[in-house]
Design a protein around this motif. Structure first.
Motif, short mmCIF file in Angstrom:
data_model
loop_
_atom_site.label_atom_id
_atom_site.label_comp_id
_atom_site.label_asym_id
_atom_site.label_seq_id
_atom_site.Cartn_x
_atom_site.Cartn_y
_atom_site.Cartn_z
N VAL A 109 0.84 -1.21 0.00
CA VAL A 109 0.00 0.00 0.00
C VAL A 109 0.87 1.26 0.00
O VAL A 109 0.62 2.20 -0.75
N GLY A 110 1.93 1.25 0.81
CA GLY A 110 2.83 2.40 0.86
C GLY A 110 3.49 2.68 -0.49
O GLY A 110 3.54 3.82 -0.94
N TYR A 111 3.97 1.64 -1.15
CA TYR A 111 4.62 1.83 -2.45
C TYR A 111 3.62 2.22 -3.53
O TYR A 111 3.95 3.00 -4.42
N LEU A 112 2.39 1.69 -3.46
CA LEU A 112 1.37 2.12 -4.43
C LEU A 112 1.04 3.60 -4.26
O LEU A 112 0.91 4.32 -5.25
N LEU A 113 0.92 4.05 -3.01
CA LEU A 113 0.66 5.47 -2.77
C LEU A 113 1.83 6.33 -3.23
O LEU A 113 1.64 7.40 -3.83
N TYR A 114 3.05 5.88 -2.97
CA TYR A 114 4.24 6.60 -3.41
C TYR A 114 4.28 6.69 -4.94
O TYR A 114 4.56 7.76 -5.51
N THR A 115 3.98 5.58 -5.61
CA THR A 115 3.97 5.57 -7.07
C THR A 115 2.93 6.53 -7.61
O THR A 115 3.18 7.26 -8.57
N LEU A 116 1.76 6.56 -6.99
CA LEU A 116 0.72 7.49 -7.41
C LEU A 116 1.16 8.94 -7.22
O LEU A 116 0.96 9.79 -8.11
N GLN A 117 1.81 9.24 -6.12
CA GLN A 117 2.31 10.60 -5.87
C GLN A 117 3.34 11.00 -6.92
O GLN A 117 3.28 12.11 -7.47
N TYR A 168 3.40 13.88 -14.10
CA TYR A 168 2.38 14.17 -15.10
C TYR A 168 2.20 15.68 -15.23
O TYR A 168 2.18 16.22 -16.33
N PHE A 169 2.06 16.37 -14.10
CA PHE A 169 1.83 17.81 -14.16
C PHE A 169 3.10 18.59 -14.50
O PHE A 169 3.04 19.61 -15.16
N LYS A 170 4.24 18.12 -14.05
CA LYS A 170 5.48 18.85 -14.30
C LYS A 170 6.04 18.61 -15.70
O LYS A 170 6.52 19.53 -16.35
N TYR A 171 5.98 17.35 -16.19
CA TYR A 171 6.60 17.00 -17.46
C TYR A 171 5.63 16.45 -18.51
O TYR A 171 6.05 16.16 -19.63
N GLY A 172 4.37 16.25 -18.17
CA GLY A 172 3.40 15.72 -19.12
C GLY A 172 3.58 14.22 -19.39
O GLY A 172 3.17 13.73 -20.44
N PHE A 173 4.16 13.49 -18.45
CA PHE A 173 4.42 12.06 -18.63
C PHE A 173 3.13 11.27 -18.52
O PHE A 173 2.28 11.52 -17.66
N THR A 174 2.97 10.29 -19.41
CA THR A 174 1.87 9.33 -19.31
C THR A 174 2.39 7.94 -19.66
O THR A 174 3.36 7.80 -20.39
N PHE A 175 1.73 6.92 -19.12
CA PHE A 175 2.08 5.56 -19.46
C PHE A 175 1.43 5.18 -20.78
O PHE A 175 0.30 5.61 -21.07
N LEU A 176 2.11 4.38 -21.58
CA LEU A 176 1.54 3.87 -22.81
C LEU A 176 0.47 2.84 -22.47
O LEU A 176 0.54 2.16 -21.45
N SER A 177 -0.52 2.71 -23.34
CA SER A 177 -1.59 1.74 -23.09
C SER A 177 -1.05 0.31 -23.07
O SER A 177 -1.58 -0.54 -22.34
N GLU A 178 0.00 0.02 -23.85
CA GLU A 178 0.61 -1.31 -23.82
C GLU A 178 1.13 -1.64 -22.42
O GLU A 178 0.96 -2.75 -21.93
N PHE A 179 1.81 -0.67 -21.82
CA PHE A 179 2.34 -0.88 -20.47
C PHE A 179 1.20 -1.14 -19.48
O PHE A 179 1.28 -2.05 -18.66
#
Length: 103
Positions: free
Chosen positions: A14-22, A28-39
């Protein structure tokens, strides 16, 4: 009293999932990063396989849980090798290695 090692493992998850979300929200907001749908597709499938494996070990009789866990591990391995082959051409690398070693 507090779920022992299983509780510790779940709390780390749970801690690592929350960290990953943060981190994801930040980049996303700073660099516009998104995951590809394949990933996301591969990640979701592997997460489901891992969850089924965990739940079978936790809640089923030992013989059934090990059988199901082995099937899940096999499915995960086959999926991983297929995806790596798509990206890296593992079959071609293996054949090239095999031809070089036989000469």
């Amino acid at each position: 009293k507090y779920a022992g090692l299983t509780g510790l493992g779940i709390s780390f998850l749970v801690g690592y999932l929350l960290y990953t979300l943060q981190v994801y929200i930040l980049i996303y907001f700073k660099y516009g990063f998104t995951f590809l749908s394949e990933f996301l597709k591969i990640f979701t499938i592997q997460l489901i396989l891992g969850t089924v494996c965990f739940l079978s070990i936790k809640y089923m009789p030992q013989i059934w849980s090990f059988t199901i866990a082995m099937i899940m591990i096999l499915m995960s391995s086959v999926l991983s090798v297929k995806e790596l082959d798509k990206r890296l051409g593992l079959k071609a690398l293996w054949l090239d290695f095999k031809n070089r070693s036989s000469n």
